[in-house]
Write an enzyme that holds these catalytic residues in place. Structure first.
Site, PDB file in Angstrom:
ATOM      1  N   ASP A  70      34.889  41.674  41.538  1.00  0.00           N
ATOM      2  CA  ASP A  70      35.916  40.991  42.343  1.00  0.00           C
ATOM      3  C   ASP A  70      36.967  41.947  42.898  1.00  0.00           C
ATOM      4  OD1 ASP A  70      34.654  38.594  41.588  1.00  0.00           O
ATOM      5  OD2 ASP A  70      35.835  38.516  39.751  1.00  0.00           O
TER       6      ASP A  70
ATOM      7  N   LYS B  74      34.858  44.231  47.314  1.00  0.00           N
ATOM      8  CA  LYS B  74      33.823  45.101  47.881  1.00  0.00           C
ATOM      9  C   LYS B  74      33.262  44.541  49.186  1.00  0.00           C
ATOM     10  CE  LYS B  74      31.440  44.789  44.048  1.00  0.00           C
ATOM     11  NZ  LYS B  74      32.429  44.138  43.187  1.00  0.00           N
TER      12      LYS B  74
ATOM     13  N   HIS C 144      30.679  37.919  47.440  1.00  0.00           N
ATOM     14  CA  HIS C 144      31.394  38.877  48.284  1.00  0.00           C
ATOM     15  C   HIS C 144      32.004  38.143  49.476  1.00  0.00           C
ATOM     16  CE1 HIS C 144      28.841  42.359  46.460  1.00  0.00           C
ATOM     17  NE2 HIS C 144      29.632  41.771  45.601  1.00  0.00           N
TER      18      HIS C 144
ATOM     19  N   GLN D 183      29.254  43.114  41.147  1.00  0.00           N
ATOM     20  CA  GLN D 183      30.000  43.198  39.886  1.00  0.00           C
ATOM     21  C   GLN D 183      30.775  44.529  39.845  1.00  0.00           C
ATOM     22  OE1 GLN D 183      26.365  42.187  39.400  1.00  0.00           O
ATOM     23  NE2 GLN D 183      27.265  40.290  40.099  1.00  0.00           N
TER      24      GLN D 183
END
Ligand code: IMP
Length: 427
Positions: free
Chosen positions: A13, A16, A41, A222
């Protein structure tokens, strides 16, 4: 930089999606290398937030080839849903998406097993997407891969065996007990026909692109602290989320990677259970959660919030071999009177020299705090490093000095343009 890896340097989180979206503008292909639809995302596209779970964030840049590598676990129903949604917005997916036939499938029994295993003590706080059980089957050599869908007899036999095994393991799960292999295959038939033409030799494609001097982006999901080997085990996800997983998860050798970009928030969050040394007391966390809209993009769960954890960030820099750091959500700290950072950990009054390898040891560590004065000025409109408030710059410069990795970009909002590129040719 022909081959760049973008990796989460915290607990996921980090933002990205937005960074990959921006970098994709200058890449020819973007590939996911691990994880599955546990990822979320978020990218702002034409004024609306799009959450991508399986399809690489590069899909929002026209013309980019988007690939899902062998290291990803694929839930076909979710993939189809995501593709249909993007196509309904006028985005070409089927003409640009390729999926490795070696990617393992997440099947309905994995979802049911994930739910059953999360009841009672030992819960990890998973996203409930069947990730751990799909990777478990892969490691146990009983998993079913996307390419196996096209040998229906063999698929049926192996799926039946796997279902029986899980039914024995979780007799209390009604979902598993009432599941039948025929029902499951009925649900898969149409999806298999849909995905068949999307199969691609991801490894060969990327290899050829790189050989022709084209640019490839490998998109991590992740974050390092959730990496199966290097994260806070067992409170991790079941895949290699760190940069070393990137070439493995798309079928390339490690020497192709030219640049590793780590993404970290200006503070820290975590979803799910497990140690989180810089976690704030709930009242403070609630304030940050609202300011930063810290709710899970996949599950909607409120994220645990805390201050930046320098020992964890330094560890992530080492594990990933970071070349550059991108700091996101700096603007979320705009209103804070003071900003704290864990400079190091202590255990029984003594400094902890190396990053603890067990979750229990990390749980016992206490942060040694360093406090910075807040800048108390809006940064969301700032576009140049020199225009940042002095206190914000001091905070960022201290981080990069301590982590020994240059901060090349700072994100100050969700929109594409809300960023400060420190070096004009950083990308
Ligand atoms: P799983 O990946 O669903 O098995 O969940 C394992 C752990 O990783 C849980 O703590 C999840 O909350 C966390 N996790 C998995 N995916 C993400 C993500 O994309 N962002 C943040 N945390 C995640």
């Amino acid at each position: 930089m022909p081959c760049t890896v973008v990796v989460g340097a915290q607990w996921g989180d980090e933002g990205k999606g937005k960074i990959v979206d921006a970098l994709s503008a200058e890449a020819d292909a973007v590939a996911r290398y691990q994880g599955g639809p546990n990822a979320g995302h978020s990218v702002i596209y034409q004024g609306q937030t799009i959450v991508l779970h399986l399809i690489p964030s590069g899909i929002l840049q026209p013309g980019r080839r988007c690939l899902i590598g062998n290291g990803v676990v694929v839930d076909l129903a979710k993939l189809r849903e995501e593709a249909d949604h993007l196509e309904s917005l006028g985005i070409d997916v089927r003409g640009r998406l390729g999926v490795s036939p070696a990617a393992h499938l997440i099947l309905p029994y994995h979802l049911a097993a994930d739910r059953a295993a999360e009841i009672g003590p030992g819960a990890i706080g998973t996203t409930g997407r069947g990730i751990g059980f799909a990777y478990r089957d892969k490691a146990s050599r009983v998993g079913l891969r996307l390419g196996d869908l096209f040998d229906p007899e063999d698929f049926r036999e192996r799926a039946a065996r796997n279902l029986r095994r899980l039914q024995c393991e979780f007799p209390e799960s009604e979902d598993l007990q009432k599941m039948t292999v025929d029902g499951m295959l009925d649900g898969l038939r149409e999806l298999a026909a849909w995905v068949e033409p999307l199969q691609a030799d991801v490894s060969a494609e990327l290899h050829d692109l790189l050989a022709r001097g084209r640019r490839v982006l490998l998109e991590g999901a992740q974050g390092t602290m959730l990496d199966l080997d290097h994260g806070t085990y067992p409170f991790v996800t079941s895949s290699p989320a760190s940069a070393a997983g990137a070439p493995l998860g798309v079928g390339l050798g490690p020497r192709v990677v030219d640049r590793v970009i780590g993404v970290a928030k200006a503070y820290a969050t975590r979803v799910g259970n497990g140690p989180f040394p810089t976690e704030m007391p709930e009242q403070e966390a609630a304030h940050l959660r609202e300011a930063g809209e810290e709710y899970g993009a996949t599950t909607g769960r409120p994220r645990r919030c805390g201050w930046l954890d320098l020992p964890a960030l330094r560890y992530a820099a080492r594990i990933n071999g970071l070349d550059q750091l991108v700091i996101t959500k700096l603007d979320v700290l705009d209103g804070f009177e003071e900003i704290r950072v864990a400079e190091e950990y202590e255990l029984s009054g003594r400094g902890v020299a190396s990053f603890p390898s067990s979750a229990r040891a990390l749980e016992a560590c206490r942060p040694r705090w360093k406090t910075f004065p807040g800048w108390r000025a809006p940064t969301s409109e700032v576009r140049k490093w020199e225009d940042l408030p002095e206190a914000a710059r001091a905070y960022l410069e201290w981080i990069e000095k301590k982590v020994s990795v240059r901060i090349t970009t700072v994100s100050v909002g969700a929109a594409r343009e809300a960023e400060i590129r420190r070096d004009t040719n950083a990308r």
